[in-house]
Write an enzyme that holds these catalytic residues in place. Structure first.
Site, PDB file in Angstrom:
ATOM      1  N   SER B  16     -25.151 -11.573  20.361  1.00 51.18           N
ATOM      2  CA  SER B  16     -26.152 -11.177  20.628  1.00 51.18           C
ATOM      3  C   SER B  16     -26.215  -9.570  21.243  1.00 51.18           C
ATOM      4  O   SER B  16     -26.211  -8.706  19.971  1.00 51.18           O
ATOM      5  CB  SER B  16     -26.412 -12.153  21.575  1.00 51.18           C
ATOM      6  OG  SER B  16     -27.618 -11.904  22.234  1.00 51.18           O
ATOM      7  N   HIS B  43     -28.544 -12.312  16.975  1.00 48.04           N
ATOM      8  CA  HIS B  43     -30.231 -12.148  17.758  1.00 48.04           C
ATOM      9  C   HIS B  43     -31.275 -10.829  17.204  1.00 48.04           C
ATOM     10  O   HIS B  43     -30.052 -10.574  17.711  1.00 48.04           O
ATOM     11  CB  HIS B  43     -29.673 -12.430  19.507  1.00 48.04           C
ATOM     12  CG  HIS B  43     -29.250 -13.694  19.787  1.00 48.04           C
ATOM     13  ND1 HIS B  43     -28.624 -13.758  20.720  1.00 48.04           N
ATOM     14  CD2 HIS B  43     -28.370 -14.966  18.751  1.00 48.04           C
ATOM     15  CE1 HIS B  43     -28.324 -15.587  21.041  1.00 48.04           C
ATOM     16  NE2 HIS B  43     -28.851 -16.456  19.565  1.00 48.04           N
ATOM     17  N   ASP B 136     -25.492 -18.814  23.970  1.00 49.06           N
ATOM     18  CA  ASP B 136     -25.217 -19.616  22.661  1.00 49.06           C
ATOM     19  C   ASP B 136     -23.861 -19.004  22.005  1.00 49.06           C
ATOM     20  O   ASP B 136     -23.054 -18.205  22.566  1.00 49.06           O
ATOM     21  CB  ASP B 136     -26.250 -19.072  21.787  1.00 49.06           C
ATOM     22  CG  ASP B 136     -26.527 -19.326  20.676  1.00 49.06           C
ATOM     23  OD1 ASP B 136     -26.772 -20.265  20.419  1.00 49.06           O
ATOM     24  OD2 ASP B 136     -26.874 -18.297  20.156  1.00 49.06           O
TER      25      ASP B 136
END
Lengths: 279, 196
Positions: B16, B43, B136
């Site tokens: 991310s 992401h 995540d």
């Protein structure tokens, strides 16, 4: 490791039997849905329902209709927005609408319309292009509960900022707030938007050809199907379109590898807009 | 070129905040004959376009593509999940995309990729969690471990954002905690590792 693989195989077998059971008991066919996705959705329901495995889930699904109704919602595709992918709607306005203006009357089909956001988007667009009186919009979904939401045209208030931003980017001609009223939690779309819309039940996995359409929208539905079902549905769309009619798919959906491609030309590559040849 | 006799067939990466800089230390290190498929969830904003593919195509020996729907996963190819879609792996080792609700506030979500890839590849999968500012990937990495795959987490001290590596380290006992620069070379050694 062999044991773990066998466990996964066994689980997959149970899952397939569950889908077979649902089909034979209720007539809803998820057997040709993409498997990894279907499993994730069912796994979610299995966990929150405290069921140990899919065999238990099969039992509950065939005896308990309320439980089945919740499963049906889990397996429905219900994430969408008004004017989703604004650049797509811009292209519809610029590329498809001029053709529609040449018809005295035309039909639009939203296949797999979910809660109706894209249906109302198109209704707004056609109203702004002064085509409303010449159109009949059909909005179909297999899930009656979601269809009844679509008929109401009521959405959570917190979605409106996104919808408004999308509308503006899509080339909207009015103020988006002209199209709804709001209370403290919801936006209620203007009922006149559905004057030309007919909502009805249709299952792409099991039902047949649908009228002589001029435009078909089916965006982000095919990705949930396996290749065989995708092919079946593309055939169905091909047969449901009149010559020169438009088919609009989701941005990551393609007809490239389908046998029906020979009947179409691609008119907007990024927006995935196809036009049926006149032969 | 593909070394199909190796133990591992695929690598999944979840990353991310700080991801592009981190991936630059990994993907360009991998040689043309790497032989494993790589599937990456970075992401990225919904209208991120094709930036990642263009960026990494230029610097990688491997082919870099945006994952399409229902495509056979090829060895020696890097697949990026498209912005605003979840990327899943089917048992038949094909890709699948969905527009389901966000998971861990993310679409694409690393958990969605990891959990489905774990079931497709079992012990032939390597899972990697890199820098990032949310949770995540942690649950997905645990699933990879459970099904016999190899798990790697970027050492928090070498990560631009530590939340994601820390969450993964908390969720399971990972096989390897590596500094960012070590990951690429380590993958190269794993790619040639044979079935024991």
């Amino acid at each position: 490791m062999v044991k773990k693989k066998q466990l996964l195989e066994n689980e997959q077998l149970e899952l397939e039997l569950l889908l077979e059971g649902i089909y034979r008991r209720y007539g809803y066919d998820f057997r040709d849905y993409a498997k990894a996705h279907t499993k994730r959705r069912l796994e979610y329901r299995r966990t929150i329902s405290g069921l140990n495995n899919y065999a238990e889930m099969l039992h509950q699904a065939i005896y308990d209709e309320d439980f089945f109704t919740s499963l049906l919602l889990d397996l429905s595709i219900n994430v969408t927005e008004m004017f989703r992918d604004p650049w797509f709607y811009k292209e519809v306005r610029e590329l498809v609408v001029p053709h529609l203006k040449t018809y005295p009357f035309f039909k639009v089909w939203h296949a797999g319309c979910s809660a109706g956001q894209e249906v109302y988007s198109m209704a707004i667009l056609l109203e702004e292009e002064e085509l409303k009186e010449r159109t009949q919009i059909y909005a179909t979904d297999f899930n009656e509960r979601i269809l009844s939401q679509a008929k109401k045209g009521i959405y959570p208030l917190d979605s409106i900022r996104q919808y408004t931003a999308n509308y503006l980017k899509s080339g909207g001609l009015q103020s988006f707030s002209d199209y709804y009223t709001a209370d403290d939690r919801h936006v209620i779309l203007k009922s006149s938007l559905r004057e030309r819309v007919l909502f009805s039940s249709h299952n792409l996995a099991t039902d047949g050809v649908f009228g002589e359409m001029n435009v078909i929208f089916c965006r982000n539905v095919l990705i949930y199907f396996n290749k065989e079902l995708q092919e079946r549905v593309l055939q169905l769309f091909c047969e449901s379109l009149c010559p020169g009619g438009f088919l609009c798919l989701g941005t990551k959906e393609s007809m490239k590898f389908s046998t029906v491609m020979e009947h179409f030309e691609e008119v907007a590559a990024r927006e995935k807009i196809y036009r049926k040849k006149r032969r | 070129m593909a070394k199909k006799s190796g133990k591992y067939q695929a690598v999944v990466i979840g990353v991310s905040a700080g991801g592009i800089a981190a991936l630059e230390k990994i993907l360009p290190v991998l040689p043309e004959d790497f032989g494993l498929a790589l599937l990456v969830v970075q992401h990225i904003s919904a209208d991120g376009g094709n930036y990642l593919v263009e960026h990494f195509s230029a610097s990688c020996a491997l082919e870099v593509v945006e994952a399409a729907d229902k495509e056979r996963i090829q060895q020696g190819t890097v697949y990026f999940a498209p912005p605003n879609y979840h990327l899943l792996v089917e048992r038949a080792k094909t890709t699948a995309l969905t527009v389901d609700a966000k998971v861990n506030y993310a679409r694409p979500s690393a958990d969605v990729l990891f959990e489905t890839a774990a079931e497709a590849y079992c012990d032939a999968l390597i899972g990697i969690v890199l820098t990032g500012a949310n949770n995540d990937g942690a649950a997905g990495l645990a699933r990879i471990k459970q099904l016999g795959g190899l798990t790697i987490v970027q050492s928090p001290k070498s990560a631009e954002a530590t939340v994601m590596p820390m969450a993964a380290l908390k969720a399971l006992t990972v096989d390897h905690v590596l500094d960012l620069e070590e990951i690429g070379p380590f993958l190269v050694t794993l790619a040639t590792k044979r079935e024991e």
